[in-house]
Design a protein around this motif. Structure first.
Motif, PDB file in Angstrom:
ATOM      1  N   ASP A  68      -0.483   4.408 -11.717  1.00  0.00           N
ATOM      2  CA  ASP A  68      -1.849   4.187 -10.968  1.00  0.00           C
ATOM      3  C   ASP A  68      -2.479   3.025 -11.561  1.00  0.00           C
ATOM      4  O   ASP A  68      -2.686   2.897 -12.746  1.00  0.00           O
ATOM      5  N   VAL A  69      -2.657   1.984 -10.854  1.00  0.00           N
ATOM      6  CA  VAL A  69      -3.597   0.632 -11.255  1.00  0.00           C
ATOM      7  C   VAL A  69      -5.085   0.932 -10.751  1.00  0.00           C
ATOM      8  O   VAL A  69      -5.171   0.737  -9.535  1.00  0.00           O
ATOM      9  N   LEU A  70      -6.127   0.805 -11.532  1.00  0.00           N
ATOM     10  CA  LEU A  70      -7.280   0.659 -11.318  1.00  0.00           C
ATOM     11  C   LEU A  70      -7.885  -0.662 -11.456  1.00  0.00           C
ATOM     12  O   LEU A  70      -7.726  -1.331 -12.586  1.00  0.00           O
ATOM     13  N   THR A  71      -8.511  -1.282 -10.270  1.00  0.00           N
ATOM     14  CA  THR A  71      -9.028  -2.476 -10.453  1.00  0.00           C
ATOM     15  C   THR A  71     -10.174  -2.882  -9.707  1.00  0.00           C
ATOM     16  O   THR A  71     -10.561  -1.799  -9.086  1.00  0.00           O
ATOM     17  N   SER A  72     -10.915  -3.750  -9.590  1.00  0.00           N
ATOM     18  CA  SER A  72     -11.800  -4.326  -8.739  1.00  0.00           C
ATOM     19  C   SER A  72     -11.366  -4.387  -7.349  1.00  0.00           C
ATOM     20  O   SER A  72     -10.163  -4.448  -7.217  1.00  0.00           O
ATOM     21  N   ARG A  73     -12.169  -4.106  -6.268  1.00  0.00           N
ATOM     22  CA  ARG A  73     -11.964  -4.225  -4.883  1.00  0.00           C
ATOM     23  C   ARG A  73     -11.571  -5.773  -4.717  1.00  0.00           C
ATOM     24  O   ARG A  73     -10.302  -5.910  -4.074  1.00  0.00           O
ATOM     25  N   ARG A  74     -12.126  -6.750  -5.173  1.00  0.00           N
ATOM     26  CA  ARG A  74     -11.670  -7.976  -4.913  1.00  0.00           C
ATOM     27  C   ARG A  74     -10.158  -8.507  -5.336  1.00  0.00           C
ATOM     28  O   ARG A  74      -9.314  -9.030  -4.814  1.00  0.00           O
ATOM     29  N   ASP A  75      -9.864  -7.829  -6.670  1.00  0.00           N
ATOM     30  CA  ASP A  75      -8.454  -7.870  -7.208  1.00  0.00           C
ATOM     31  C   ASP A  75      -7.421  -7.190  -6.111  1.00  0.00           C
ATOM     32  O   ASP A  75      -6.442  -7.565  -6.058  1.00  0.00           O
ATOM     33  N   ALA A  76      -7.860  -6.010  -5.964  1.00  0.00           N
ATOM     34  CA  ALA A  76      -7.040  -5.087  -5.188  1.00  0.00           C
ATOM     35  C   ALA A  76      -6.879  -5.861  -3.660  1.00  0.00           C
ATOM     36  O   ALA A  76      -5.510  -5.862  -3.484  1.00  0.00           O
ATOM     37  N   GLU A  77      -7.759  -6.217  -3.168  1.00  0.00           N
ATOM     38  CA  GLU A  77      -7.468  -7.129  -1.804  1.00  0.00           C
ATOM     39  C   GLU A  77      -6.404  -8.250  -2.105  1.00  0.00           C
ATOM     40  O   GLU A  77      -5.855  -8.595  -1.197  1.00  0.00           O
ATOM     41  N   ALA A  78      -6.825  -8.968  -3.168  1.00  0.00           N
ATOM     42  CA  ALA A  78      -5.785 -10.120  -3.674  1.00  0.00           C
ATOM     43  C   ALA A  78      -4.390  -9.646  -3.935  1.00  0.00           C
ATOM     44  O   ALA A  78      -3.536 -10.370  -3.301  1.00  0.00           O
ATOM     45  N   LEU A  79      -4.364  -8.691  -4.501  1.00  0.00           N
ATOM     46  CA  LEU A  79      -2.933  -8.187  -4.799  1.00  0.00           C
ATOM     47  C   LEU A  79      -2.321  -7.599  -3.495  1.00  0.00           C
ATOM     48  O   LEU A  79      -1.151  -7.800  -3.372  1.00  0.00           O
ATOM     49  N   VAL A  80      -3.070  -6.929  -2.514  1.00  0.00           N
ATOM     50  CA  VAL A  80      -2.426  -6.333  -1.399  1.00  0.00           C
ATOM     51  C   VAL A  80      -2.015  -7.525  -0.446  1.00  0.00           C
ATOM     52  O   VAL A  80      -0.826  -7.458  -0.143  1.00  0.00           O
ATOM     53  N   LEU A  81      -2.816  -8.617  -0.534  1.00  0.00           N
ATOM     54  CA  LEU A  81      -2.325  -9.807   0.274  1.00  0.00           C
ATOM     55  C   LEU A  81      -1.044 -10.550  -0.207  1.00  0.00           C
ATOM     56  O   LEU A  81      -0.235 -10.688   0.338  1.00  0.00           O
ATOM     57  N   TRP A  82      -1.063 -10.639  -1.620  1.00  0.00           N
ATOM     58  CA  TRP A  82       0.033 -11.366  -2.204  1.00  0.00           C
ATOM     59  C   TRP A  82       1.284 -10.686  -2.233  1.00  0.00           C
ATOM     60  O   TRP A  82       2.328 -11.054  -1.866  1.00  0.00           O
TER      61      TRP A  82
END
Length: 153
Positions: free
Chosen positions: A44-58
């Motif tokens: 389980d990785v907990l992060t900010s929404r913006r970093d989650a969005e960037a990670l999902v895209l990448w």
């Protein structure tokens, strides 16, 4: 630590390298990183929404439909399916507080080495509090494991 867990954690550390905000490993993998012995079905990785969005895209992941769990949910949730361990990405995790929802961002952040990589977990006392607040049987069990280990952190 199981080699599959270590491989998945190393992959998470690499994927999170460009993160702009603090991030944490929570749940069962955090218990292991803090010295407890428990099974780890996923990371389980907990992060900010913006970093989650960037990670999902990448990573080319699909954002999951909004979860309607009565105790916790993320503003963005995605699952990175890997051969070694699935990784659940939680962007801006929120916990129920009566009828309202409050953002759950740990106050402590401790580096934990995994081979030549580094991942981050909440401090042991805070991880116990988080697990207790989640309230599921498996979370209370993991909190108890951390309470009994006396492991540093």
């Amino acid at each position: 630590m199981d080699l599959d867990i270590a491989a998945a954690l190393i992959a998470v550390a690499e994927a999170m390298r460009p993160a702009r905000d603090p991030w944490w490993i929570i749940g069962s993998a955090a218990v292991v990183l803090l010295g407890g012995a428990t099974s780890v079905a996923d990371i389980d990785v907990l992060t900010s929404r913006r970093d989650a969005e960037a990670l999902v895209l990448w990573l080319g992941l699909t954002v999951a439909a909004p979860d309607r769990h009565p105790q916790f949910r993320s503003r963005l949730f995605a699952r990175w399916q890997r051969a070694d361990r699935d990784v659940e990405i939680m962007g801006e995790l929120r916990l129920a507080d009566g009828p309202a929802w409050q953002s759950m961002t740990p106050r402590t952040r401790q580096a934990r080495p995994v081979a030549t990589s580094t991942v981050y977990v909440p401090g042991r006392a805070e991880m116990i509090a988080i697990l207790t607040r989640f309230g599921r049987d498996k979370d209370r069990e993991r909190a108890h494991i951390l309470e009994c280990t006396g492991a540093p952190g």
